[in-house]
Motif scaffolding. Structure first.
Motif, mmCIF file in Angstrom:
data_model
loop_
_atom_site.group_PDB
_atom_site.id
_atom_site.type_symbol
_atom_site.label_atom_id
_atom_site.label_comp_id
_atom_site.label_asym_id
_atom_site.label_seq_id
_atom_site.Cartn_x
_atom_site.Cartn_y
_atom_site.Cartn_z
ATOM 1 N N ARG A 115 -10.447 4.575 2.045
ATOM 2 C CA ARG A 115 -10.276 3.213 1.574
ATOM 3 C C ARG A 115 -9.206 3.204 0.492
ATOM 4 O O ARG A 115 -8.909 4.246 -0.096
ATOM 5 C CB ARG A 115 -11.586 2.713 0.973
ATOM 6 C CG ARG A 115 -12.326 1.766 1.828
ATOM 7 C CD ARG A 115 -13.568 1.218 1.187
ATOM 8 N NE ARG A 115 -13.830 1.611 -0.165
ATOM 9 C CZ ARG A 115 -14.955 2.195 -0.565
ATOM 10 N NH1 ARG A 115 -15.884 2.479 0.314
ATOM 11 N NH2 ARG A 115 -15.150 2.486 -1.818
ATOM 12 N N VAL A 116 -8.614 2.028 0.213
ATOM 13 C CA VAL A 116 -7.502 1.987 -0.752
ATOM 14 C C VAL A 116 -7.959 2.474 -2.121
ATOM 15 O O VAL A 116 -7.291 3.297 -2.762
ATOM 16 C CB VAL A 116 -6.930 0.565 -0.862
ATOM 17 C CG1 VAL A 116 -5.770 0.540 -1.824
ATOM 18 C CG2 VAL A 116 -6.484 0.068 0.477
ATOM 19 N N ASP A 117 -9.130 1.978 -2.583
ATOM 20 C CA ASP A 117 -9.569 2.363 -3.927
ATOM 21 C C ASP A 117 -9.894 3.843 -3.982
ATOM 22 O O ASP A 117 -9.601 4.517 -4.975
ATOM 23 C CB ASP A 117 -10.763 1.509 -4.348
ATOM 24 C CG ASP A 117 -11.923 1.647 -3.397
ATOM 25 O OD1 ASP A 117 -11.656 1.715 -2.185
ATOM 26 O OD2 ASP A 117 -13.073 1.706 -3.850
ATOM 27 N N GLN A 118 -10.469 4.378 -2.890
ATOM 28 C CA GLN A 118 -10.750 5.825 -2.858
ATOM 29 C C GLN A 118 -9.459 6.618 -2.944
ATOM 30 O O GLN A 118 -9.365 7.605 -3.671
ATOM 31 C CB GLN A 118 -11.460 6.193 -1.552
ATOM 32 C CG GLN A 118 -12.879 5.700 -1.460
ATOM 33 C CD GLN A 118 -13.435 5.913 -0.074
ATOM 34 O OE1 GLN A 118 -12.693 5.963 0.908
ATOM 35 N NE2 GLN A 118 -14.747 6.031 0.003
ATOM 36 N N GLN B 66 0.890 4.114 -2.775
ATOM 37 C CA GLN B 66 0.452 5.450 -2.364
ATOM 38 C C GLN B 66 1.536 6.496 -2.601
ATOM 39 O O GLN B 66 1.277 7.540 -3.195
ATOM 40 C CB GLN B 66 0.090 5.398 -0.884
ATOM 41 C CG GLN B 66 -0.258 6.728 -0.288
ATOM 42 C CD GLN B 66 -0.696 6.580 1.142
ATOM 43 O OE1 GLN B 66 -1.398 5.644 1.500
ATOM 44 N NE2 GLN B 66 -0.269 7.485 1.984
ATOM 45 N N MET C 47 -6.585 5.743 -4.272
ATOM 46 C CA MET C 47 -5.975 5.720 -5.599
ATOM 47 C C MET C 47 -6.780 6.529 -6.600
ATOM 48 O O MET C 47 -6.224 7.307 -7.382
ATOM 49 C CB MET C 47 -5.851 4.267 -6.095
ATOM 50 C CG MET C 47 -4.866 3.461 -5.319
ATOM 51 S SD MET C 47 -3.251 4.204 -5.289
ATOM 52 C CE MET C 47 -2.537 3.510 -6.743
ATOM 53 N N SER C 48 -8.115 6.358 -6.593
ATOM 54 C CA SER C 48 -8.894 7.063 -7.612
ATOM 55 C C SER C 48 -8.873 8.562 -7.345
ATOM 56 O O SER C 48 -8.891 9.362 -8.285
ATOM 57 C CB SER C 48 -10.315 6.528 -7.671
ATOM 58 O OG SER C 48 -10.938 6.724 -6.442
ATOM 59 N N ARG D 36 0.828 -1.199 0.000
ATOM 60 C CA ARG D 36 0.000 0.000 0.000
ATOM 61 C C ARG D 36 0.865 1.253 0.000
ATOM 62 O O ARG D 36 0.600 2.206 -0.725
ATOM 63 C CB ARG D 36 -0.865 0.026 1.254
ATOM 64 C CG ARG D 36 -2.071 -0.847 1.193
ATOM 65 C CD ARG D 36 -2.841 -0.620 2.455
ATOM 66 N NE ARG D 36 -4.016 -1.465 2.526
ATOM 67 C CZ ARG D 36 -4.903 -1.368 3.504
ATOM 68 N NH1 ARG D 36 -4.718 -0.477 4.453
ATOM 69 N NH2 ARG D 36 -5.952 -2.140 3.520
#
Lengths: 187, 370
Positions: free
Chosen positions: B340-343, B195, B345-346, B191
């Motif tokens: 959250r991880v996807d949040q 990130q 990254m996006s 992660r």
């Protein structure tokens, strides 16, 4: 810089570049091999710094020691069997490969000694002037090659995404708490 | 919470604000007095050191290393007090006056603790990781201008140098995550790499817009150019978005909430440094707070005129501005929940990167006349 100091700087930086490079190819764990690249890249950056090529020094740090290293390590993490210490490191072509490399090394050193390298006494331009000149060249004389290179990288990026993207059907419908119900029926 | 305890809390908070303000002014006054003392007698020593480049470099590096280590103790205390204040509690109180020596006690405890290496760890990587994280954050301080004279090395490509050096700490985080041979650590490490790599890009874009406005990569020159007005005041429409972007990206770079996914106590049991103890763990902490101070200092340099200011000594102005930016970061940290991880990254790739590109275009349009 006086002669002796620059010689010491050159040879120690060359050692810093070449010795880790040997470890890169000989390391049993591929992650360790990846990490041995770091002193190798730093040594090259040091050589740039010793030559007072400031912009290349910083770019080497940023692109190679930073970005490329991380890229390699990321690829290693996604690779299966990244840590297999029992995997053989050589195959039967070892003598042939050694012969080819040795011949190429001899050829390259012969070719390099044939050229009369010009050495100037002038000190390089200041960091600001170098960077300005490089920037002007990149958007002036070499604008087209620069753009073509970036286009190539873009094409490679899109190609990688297309190759990696697997078409998946819709996820199979499972009723909420289906697994719990299965456990209950077992009981 | 009953009305009575609420009132008590409010009183405690008011008392903290008043005493904090008084203490701040006393410290500022003391340092100002100290700066105005006759320091002429140190002249022979400083000029002797300046004559020998190697000695000069050694002394500068020694001072920088010690400043980094000591500011970390102070920052952790401030952070814990700040967190306590925001959560309506008092924070550390017992060791020293108002808990000021708490972090010193913690540091001593960490130094004396047993250094445990897990049996299945990849020992060289595990051992090396804390230093790979700490050395880049120490190197960034080398070019950070505390004043026009108090700068370890006045590098003319300073802005580029700090960006490239601070990106190197990713490798240490990865080495820690991998070397621990623990699935939570590896997840945290992965992660962290994703990130840090992603948020480097908008960070570079936001710094680049300041560089384009100033027309120089030297951090001292960027500050000197702000003598007619801070960047954020002179070009508010460009620099306020750049500053917001910078703060978001630095929060991600130093792994602070809302971007503390690599550590994520509640899901990854503190991620990449789960297996670390003793001195090595202390190095991770030191690096985190050094990065924190450095990010604040870089923000002060790029947007708030660095050491420039009237009345107080220049280094004090710089420290005050830096501390204010750090407080802003702490405020965000103790207010927002984790993404959250996807949040995460996006948000970076779909919002921050395009916004950064737009900012670069706008800056180019604004500077085209000059």
């Amino acid at each position: 810089m006086n002669q002796a100091a620059s010689m010491i700087a050159f040879y120690s930086l060359a050692a810093l570049t070449l010795i880790p490079a040997l470890f890169v190819v000989n390391s049993r764990s591929i992650v360790h091999a990846g990490f041995w690249l770091l002193p190798c890249f730093l040594g090259v950056a040091g050589l740039y710094a010793a030559l007072e090529a400031h912009f290349f020094f910083v770019t080497q740090l940023m692109i190679y020691a930073g970005a490329i290293m991380v890229l390699i390590l990321f690829a290693l993490m996604l690779t299966r069997n990244a840590m297999d210490p029992s995997a053989p490191q050589h195959n039967k072509f070892r003598p042939v490969a050694g012969l080819i490399c040795g011949a190429f090394g001899l050829l390259a050193s012969w070719a390099l000694t044939q050229h009369a390298w010009q050495i100037t006494d002038q000190s390089p331009q200041s960091a600001v002037e170098q960077t300005t000149a490089l920037g002007n060249a990149l958007i002036g004389m070499y604008a087209v090659p620069f753009e073509v290179a970036s286009l190539l990288l873009l094409a490679a990026l899109i190609g990688a995404i297309v190759l990696a993207k697997v078409e998946r059907g819709p996820a199979p419908e499972t009723a909420p708490l289906a697994d719990l119900e299965a456990i209950h029926t077992l009981e | 919470m009953t009305a009575n305890t609420l009132r008590q809390t409010k009183t405690i908070q008011a008392g903290q604000i008043v005493s904090g303000t008084v203490i701040t002014f006393v410290i500022i006054g003391a340092i100002t007095l100290l700066a105005h003392l006759p320091w002429g007698w140190t002249k022979p020593v400083t000029s002797f050191i300046a004559n020998y480049p190697l000695l000069n470099a050694f002394v500068s590096a020694f001072i920088v290393a010690n400043v980094v280590a000591l500011q970390c103790l102070v920052l952790i205390w401030i952070e814990r007090k700040f967190a306590g204040w925001m959560q309506a509690r008092v924070g550390p109180m017992h060791v020293g006056w108002k808990g000021t020596l708490q972090t010193v006690a913690d540091a001593v405890k960490l130094l004396l603790k047993e250094d445990i290496v897990p049996a299945d760890a990849d020992v060289p990587m595990f051992a090396l990781a804390p230093y790979l994280v700490f050395i880049p954050s120490l190197l960034t301080f080398m070019v950070l201008p505390f004043t026009s004279a108090w700068v370890g090395f006045d590098y003319s490509l300073g802005a580029l140098f700090v960006l490239s050096i601070s990106a190197l700490s990713i490798l240490g985080v990865f080495a820690a995550g991998w070397g621990s041979n623990n699935k939570y650590s590896l997840l945290g490490g992965m992660r962290a790499v994703a990130q840090l790599l992603s948020y480097d890009i908008p960070l570079i874009l936001s710094v680049l817009s300041v560089v384009m406005l100033s027309g120089t990569l030297s951090l001292t020159k960027i500050v000197e150019q702000q003598s007619s007005g801070w960047n954020i005041v002179r070009h508010p429409f460009l620099m306020i978005p750049a500053f917001v972007m910078f703060i978001i990206c630095t929060l991600a770079e130093v792994n602070r909430t809302p971007f503390d996914l690599p550590e994520a106590e509640s899901e990854l049991v503190s991620g990449f440094h789960t297996e670390y103890s003793g001195m090595r763990f202390a190095f991770f902490f030191l690096a985190e707070f050094a990065n924190n101070f450095f990010s604040g200092g870089l923000a002060a340099t790029l947007f708030f005129g660095g050491w420039l200011g009237a009345g107080l000594p220049a280094a004090l102005w710089f420290t005050l501005k830096t501390l204010l930016v750090i407080c802003l970061m702490m405020w965000i940290r103790w207010t927002l929940p984790r993404l959250r991880v996807d949040q995460m990254m996006s948000f970076c790739w779909k919002i921050l990167v395009p916004a950064g590109m737009a900012l670069i275009c706008a800056t180019a349009l604004a500077t085209v006349g000059h």
